[in-house]
Design a protein around this motif. Structure first.
Motif, PDB file in Angstrom:
ATOM      1  N   THR A  59     -28.790   2.126 -25.139  1.00 52.49           N
ATOM      2  CA  THR A  59     -27.814   1.913 -26.202  1.00 52.49           C
ATOM      3  C   THR A  59     -26.605   2.805 -25.932  1.00 52.49           C
ATOM      4  N   THR A  60     -25.429   2.324 -26.273  1.00 52.90           N
ATOM      5  CA  THR A  60     -24.240   3.167 -26.195  1.00 52.90           C
ATOM      6  C   THR A  60     -23.935   3.706 -27.584  1.00 52.90           C
ATOM      7  N   ASP A  62     -21.242   4.019 -29.048  1.00 55.66           N
ATOM      8  CA  ASP A  62     -20.206   3.261 -29.753  1.00 55.66           C
ATOM      9  C   ASP A  62     -20.691   1.873 -30.165  1.00 55.66           C
ATOM     10  N   PHE A  64     -21.542  -0.636 -28.232  1.00 58.26           N
ATOM     11  CA  PHE A  64     -21.111  -1.725 -27.360  1.00 58.26           C
ATOM     12  C   PHE A  64     -22.286  -2.540 -26.839  1.00 58.26           C
ATOM     13  N   PHE A  65     -23.373  -1.866 -26.466  1.00 58.93           N
ATOM     14  CA  PHE A  65     -24.567  -2.611 -26.086  1.00 58.93           C
ATOM     15  C   PHE A  65     -25.823  -1.895 -26.549  1.00 58.93           C
ATOM     16  N   PHE A  94     -22.768  -2.085 -17.299  1.00 57.80           N
ATOM     17  CA  PHE A  94     -22.028  -0.835 -17.398  1.00 57.80           C
ATOM     18  C   PHE A  94     -20.550  -1.029 -17.064  1.00 57.80           C
ATOM     19  N   TYR A  96     -18.713  -3.612 -17.867  1.00 49.99           N
ATOM     20  CA  TYR A  96     -18.063  -4.088 -19.092  1.00 49.99           C
ATOM     21  C   TYR A  96     -17.893  -2.950 -20.094  1.00 49.99           C
ATOM     22  N   TRP A  97     -18.906  -2.092 -20.186  1.00 49.31           N
ATOM     23  CA  TRP A  97     -18.791  -0.943 -21.099  1.00 49.31           C
ATOM     24  C   TRP A  97     -17.701   0.007 -20.616  1.00 49.31           C
ATOM     25  N   HIS A 100     -14.479  -1.326 -21.633  1.00 51.72           N
ATOM     26  CA  HIS A 100     -14.334  -1.199 -23.088  1.00 51.72           C
ATOM     27  C   HIS A 100     -13.904   0.216 -23.488  1.00 51.72           C
ATOM     28  N   ILE A 101     -14.459   1.230 -22.819  1.00 55.17           N
ATOM     29  CA  ILE A 101     -14.135   2.620 -23.181  1.00 55.17           C
ATOM     30  C   ILE A 101     -13.002   3.178 -22.329  1.00 55.17           C
TER      31      ILE A 101
END
Length: 124
Positions: A59-60, A62, A64-65, A94, A96-97, A100-101
């Protein structure tokens, strides 16, 4: 197996962020720029006993996933320890994450084991 409270930090490098497009074996256009991973330093893999092939609930912080991640790669004298986290069945997870960040080389990712099978990823 990790225990609740185990934690480590890694500093992102270009290779972590763009794994799919760096290196001689990646020059064919079959890899995605989103293939990325979170490094597991060998010292931490040993301390936390993170073996290659182990599946975790990742889990992130934020949100996100929240999905399965796999400890992969081989490190150590007997190649018994994992060297990275990647999406389980999704090498782009990762990447995509990181997009995103707005991750870049030098950013720090903290890895916290909430339970032996649940891991939290946080950009500091």
């Amino acid at each position: 197996m990790p225990v609740a409270g185990d934690r480590f930090k890694v500093t992102l490098k270009a290779a972590h962020l763009r794994w799919g497009t760096l290196g001689n074996s990646r020059k064919s256009n079959k890899r995605s720029k989103y293939e990325a991973y979170v490094q597991i330093p060998l010292s931490q893999a040993r301390v936390c006993t993170i073996s290659t092939g182990t599946i975790f609930n990742g889990t992130t912080s934020d949100g996100f996933f929240s999905t399965q991640v796999r400890a992969s790669g081989s490190a150590g004298d007997n190649l018994e320890f994992a060297k990275q986290f990647q999406g389980s069945g999704n090498l782009k997870l990762f990447g995509y994450w990181f997009q995103h960040i707005n991750a870049k080389p030098g950013d720090i990712i903290q890895v916290d084991f909430i339970t032996p099978k649940d891991v939290l990823f946080t950009k500091l």
